[in-house]
Design an enzyme around this catalytic site. Structure first.
Site, PDB file in Angstrom:
ATOM      1  N   HIS A 121      -2.042   1.076  -9.316  1.00 33.27           N
ATOM      2  CA  HIS A 121      -2.632   0.003  -8.498  1.00 33.27           C
ATOM      3  C   HIS A 121      -3.290  -1.052  -9.402  1.00 33.27           C
ATOM      4  CE1 HIS A 121      -4.331  -0.836  -4.237  1.00 33.27           C
ATOM      5  NE2 HIS A 121      -4.278  -1.959  -4.931  1.00 33.27           N
ATOM      6  N   ARG A 129       0.861  -1.177   0.000  1.00 33.26           N
ATOM      7  CA  ARG A 129       0.000   0.000   0.000  1.00 33.26           C
ATOM      8  C   ARG A 129       0.904   1.237   0.000  1.00 33.26           C
ATOM      9  NH1 ARG A 129      -3.543  -2.831  -1.530  1.00 33.26           N
ATOM     10  NH2 ARG A 129      -5.421  -3.463  -0.405  1.00 33.26           N
TER      11      ARG A 129
HETATM   12  P1  NDP Z   1      -1.182 -12.109   4.131  1.00 35.63           P
HETATM   13  O1  NDP Z   1      -2.041 -11.698   5.252  1.00 35.63           O
HETATM   14  O2  NDP Z   1      -1.315 -13.493   3.566  1.00 35.63           O
HETATM   15  O3  NDP Z   1       0.352 -11.918   4.520  1.00 35.63           O
HETATM   16  C1  NDP Z   1       0.824 -10.801   5.192  1.00 35.63           C
HETATM   17  C2  NDP Z   1       2.291 -11.013   5.547  1.00 35.63           C
HETATM   18  O4  NDP Z   1       2.795  -9.831   6.160  1.00 35.63           O
HETATM   19  C3  NDP Z   1       2.470 -12.164   6.576  1.00 35.63           C
HETATM   20  O5  NDP Z   1       3.637 -12.875   6.282  1.00 35.63           O
HETATM   21  C4  NDP Z   1       2.630 -11.396   7.887  1.00 35.63           C
HETATM   22  O6  NDP Z   1       3.400 -12.062   8.874  1.00 35.63           O
HETATM   23  C5  NDP Z   1       3.377 -10.170   7.414  1.00 35.63           C
HETATM   24  N1  NDP Z   1       3.226  -9.078   8.377  1.00 35.63           N
HETATM   25  C6  NDP Z   1       2.081  -8.458   8.772  1.00 35.63           C
HETATM   26  N2  NDP Z   1       2.354  -7.527   9.718  1.00 35.63           N
HETATM   27  C7  NDP Z   1       3.689  -7.595   9.935  1.00 35.63           C
HETATM   28  C8  NDP Z   1       4.564  -6.909  10.818  1.00 35.63           C
HETATM   29  N3  NDP Z   1       4.144  -5.963  11.666  1.00 35.63           N
HETATM   30  N4  NDP Z   1       5.869  -7.232  10.777  1.00 35.63           N
HETATM   31  C9  NDP Z   1       6.325  -8.205   9.944  1.00 35.63           C
HETATM   32  N5  NDP Z   1       5.541  -8.890   9.077  1.00 35.63           N
HETATM   33  C10 NDP Z   1       4.238  -8.578   9.082  1.00 35.63           C
HETATM   34  O7  NDP Z   1      -1.410 -11.022   2.962  1.00 35.63           O
HETATM   35  P2  NDP Z   1      -1.242 -11.194   1.389  1.00 35.63           P
HETATM   36  O8  NDP Z   1       0.095 -11.768   1.116  1.00 35.63           O
HETATM   37  O9  NDP Z   1      -2.424 -11.852   0.798  1.00 35.63           O
HETATM   38  O10 NDP Z   1      -1.339  -9.654   0.925  1.00 35.63           O
HETATM   39  C11 NDP Z   1      -0.424  -8.705   1.386  1.00 35.63           C
HETATM   40  C12 NDP Z   1      -0.848  -7.302   0.952  1.00 35.63           C
HETATM   41  O11 NDP Z   1      -0.631  -7.107  -0.449  1.00 35.63           O
HETATM   42  C13 NDP Z   1      -2.326  -6.956   1.111  1.00 35.63           C
HETATM   43  O12 NDP Z   1      -2.652  -6.672   2.456  1.00 35.63           O
HETATM   44  C14 NDP Z   1      -2.453  -5.736   0.221  1.00 35.63           C
HETATM   45  O13 NDP Z   1      -2.108  -4.576   0.952  1.00 35.63           O
HETATM   46  C15 NDP Z   1      -1.400  -5.965  -0.855  1.00 35.63           C
HETATM   47  N6  NDP Z   1      -2.019  -6.235  -2.155  1.00 35.63           N
HETATM   48  C16 NDP Z   1      -1.740  -5.399  -3.208  1.00 35.63           C
HETATM   49  C17 NDP Z   1      -2.272  -5.620  -4.446  1.00 35.63           C
HETATM   50  C18 NDP Z   1      -1.946  -4.747  -5.593  1.00 35.63           C
HETATM   51  O14 NDP Z   1      -2.607  -4.821  -6.636  1.00 35.63           O
HETATM   52  N7  NDP Z   1      -0.920  -3.921  -5.502  1.00 35.63           N
HETATM   53  C19 NDP Z   1      -3.192  -6.729  -4.684  1.00 35.63           C
HETATM   54  C20 NDP Z   1      -3.386  -7.579  -3.541  1.00 35.63           C
HETATM   55  C21 NDP Z   1      -2.834  -7.317  -2.323  1.00 35.63           C
HETATM   56  P3  NDP Z   1       2.897 -13.487   9.489  1.00 35.63           P
HETATM   57  O15 NDP Z   1       3.143 -14.480   8.356  1.00 35.63           O
HETATM   58  O16 NDP Z   1       3.782 -13.718  10.629  1.00 35.63           O
HETATM   59  O17 NDP Z   1       1.446 -13.313   9.818  1.00 35.63           O
HETATM   60  C1  OXD Z   2      -6.124  -5.979  -3.005  1.00 41.50           C
HETATM   61  C2  OXD Z   2      -5.745  -4.942  -3.932  1.00 41.50           C
HETATM   62  O1  OXD Z   2      -5.947  -5.812  -1.810  1.00 41.50           O
HETATM   63  O2  OXD Z   2      -6.266  -4.944  -5.060  1.00 41.50           O
HETATM   64  O3  OXD Z   2      -6.593  -7.038  -3.483  1.00 41.50           O
HETATM   65  O4  OXD Z   2      -4.908  -4.112  -3.631  1.00 41.50           O
END
Ligand code: NDP
Ligand code: OXD
Length: 309
Positions: free
Chosen positions: A272, A224
């Site tokens: 995005h 983000r």
């Molecule tokens: P997940 O919830 O599967 O994974 C999140 C990861 O981030 C986990 O490994 C988690 O750790 C880690 N994490 C969260 N908080 C912390 C912290 N404080 N310190 C260290 N690590 C942390 O999410 P996704 O992989 O599905 O998606 C990630 C993000 O990608 C979404 O939230 C969204 O913002 C973004 N996104 C962007 C898109 C785009 O088009 N640009 C499309 C889709 C998503 P742990 O494994 O220990 O829980």
């Molecule tokens: C999502 C995104 O979170 O599109 O799926 O960013």
């Protein structure tokens, strides 16, 4: 009959309606604003859901995000009985993997600089660093971070990852927690952000973080816009601490006309679009989740509200 409300654009809504008619005819699909008797609505799918919208449905059990992220929702105002479910969708994962591979390879091969040379009419080759000598560090080892690391494997990069809880991944040196962040940053010639936006991760890629990266590091932000302190990024680019960036997200979105990111040759900026939610894939994921609910099973992608992602 259990009612499901889709609130999104009408064209996609019709695609969702057709998929529900075919694959879940027993579920009463309603396309917002034609929501019928609000008391019959058990499930709502939306990219955003202000509390007034949620309050319209007194018997709502679950709110499905139409994206992988949930930072666009106000978690504090969600009624206690409503579960928040994010989209864990193979279509989104595939989109992110494609984009991340493009971005990492573009930065690895100095494409922003070559594009600048081209525009200036310059024919100049630069030293080529083999992938085996390039370290890629991924912030976030969730559904998306793990898929990206797996897809990067065959290129031969040295791979590193960081998450909140400890992880073991084949071929990836993993770090975790606040204490592990500096070690990841020190090894990230190319830093890829795939974190969710939470109070803990907002502004995490800031001046201090840039100072811990190897000199001339490159950045890919797919998480983000709020993860990056944008003025600090511009300063890091000017100081040479960071040499180039690929940004799919920004803050705010859209960026206002004239924002320096639009014209900076060191930045590749996209609006995005790294992953998009396709009805064909997303509606099937949601239907599978509704079946789980009907069978009394927990949702896949259920968001623990105290964790915020
Ligand atoms: P997940 O919830 O599967 O994974 C999140 C990861 O981030 C986990 O490994 C988690 O750790 C880690 N994490 C969260 N908080 C912390 C912290 N404080 N310190 C260290 N690590 C942390 O999410 P996704 O992989 O599905 O998606 C990630 C993000 O990608 C979404 O939230 C969204 O913002 C973004 N996104 C962007 C898109 C785009 O088009 N640009 C499309 C889709 C998503 P742990 O494994 O220990 O829980
Ligand atoms: C999502 C995104 O979170 O599109 O799926 O960013």
């Amino acid at each position: 009959m259990d009612a499901f409300v889709y609130k999104g654009d009408a064209v996609r809504g019709e695609q969702w309606r057709a998929l529900f008619a075919e694959e879940a005819p027993d579920i009463d699909f309603r396309l917002w604003p034609e929501t019928g008797d609000p008391a019959e609505v058990r499930w709502l799918a939306s990219w955003q859901a202000p509390s007034e919208l949620i309050a319209e449905f007194p018997n709502l059990e679950a709110l499905f995000s139409l994206g992988a992220g949930v930072d666009q929702f106000n978690l504090v105002q969600l009624p206690e009985q409503v579960s928040l479910v994010r989209l864990v969708d193979p279509g989104i994962i595939a989109g992110i993997v494609e984009y991340a591979i493009f971005a990492v390879l573009a930065l690895h091969r100095d494409i922003p600089r070559y594009l600048q040379d081209q525009r200036e009419g310059v024919w100049r080759e630069r030293k080529l660093t083999p992938a085996a000598e390039r370290r890629v560090g991924v912030l976030g080892l969730g559904e998306l971070g793990r898929a990206v690391l797996e897809a990067l494997g065959p290129f031969g990069f040295k791979l590193h990852g960081w998450s909140r809880s400890a992880k073991t991944l084949d071929g990836v040196e993993c770090f975790c927690g606040e204490g592990g962040l500096d070690a990841l940053l020190a090894r990230a010639d190319i830093l890829v952000c795939l974190l969710p936006l939470t109070p803990d991760t907002r502004g995490i890629i800031n001046r201090e973080a840039f100072a811990k990266l190897p000199a001339g590091a490159r950045l890919v932000n797919l998480g983000r816009g709020g993860h990056v302190v944008q003025d600090d990024l511009l300063a890091a680019l000017d100081e040479g601490r960071v040499s180039a960036a690929v940004l799919d997200v920004a803050s705010p979105e859209p960026l206002p006309p004239g924002h320096p990111f639009y014209s900076d040759p060191r930045i590749i900026l996209t609006p995005h679009i790294a992953a998009m939610t396709h009805p064909q894939s997303a509606a099937r994921v949601v239907i599978a989740n509704l079946r789980r609910a009907q069978a009394g099973l927990p949702f896949e992608g259920l968001v623990p509200l105290d964790r915020g992602y």
